[in-house]
Write an enzyme that holds these catalytic residues in place. Sequence first.
Site, PDB file in Angstrom:
ATOM      1  N   CYS A  22       0.832  -1.205   0.000  1.00  0.00           N
ATOM      2  CA  CYS A  22       0.000   0.000   0.000  1.00  0.00           C
ATOM      3  C   CYS A  22       0.870   1.260   0.000  1.00  0.00           C
ATOM      4  CB  CYS A  22      -0.911  -0.064   1.230  1.00  0.00           C
ATOM      5  SG  CYS A  22      -1.569   1.494   1.798  1.00  0.00           S
ATOM      6  N   CYS A  39       0.303   3.721   2.875  1.00  0.00           N
ATOM      7  CA  CYS A  39       0.822   3.148   4.127  1.00  0.00           C
ATOM      8  C   CYS A  39       2.313   3.443   4.262  1.00  0.00           C
ATOM      9  CB  CYS A  39       0.617   1.625   4.161  1.00  0.00           C
ATOM     10  SG  CYS A  39      -1.102   1.133   4.067  1.00  0.00           S
TER      11      CYS A  39
END
Length: 100
Positions: A24, A27
């Site tokens: 991600c 993230c």
Amino acid sequence: MNNSFQKIIESEKPVLVDFFATWCGPCQTLGPILKQVKDELGESVSIIKIDVDKNQQIATTFQVHGVPTMMLYQNGKQLWRQSGVLSKDDIIKIIKSKTS
């Protein structure tokens, strides 16, 4: 539910939980921001990262459908939850306002 996770969020010290995934992009952006939050707040807060791919049961239990999702706990109670990336200052403000 994972007993050690339950013990962690029952702490009197605020615990910021970051649900993330290695694939991600946002993230990965949030990681260094959380490090800055920890550097600034020090021992007044715990920050733990939960990889949703390795801990699917916890992610399911807490209904994490998108990453990154941050949750703030103290004494086992969820004080705040939000998905997405926030700035260091916003995260610190939230922690201080929810736990003071």
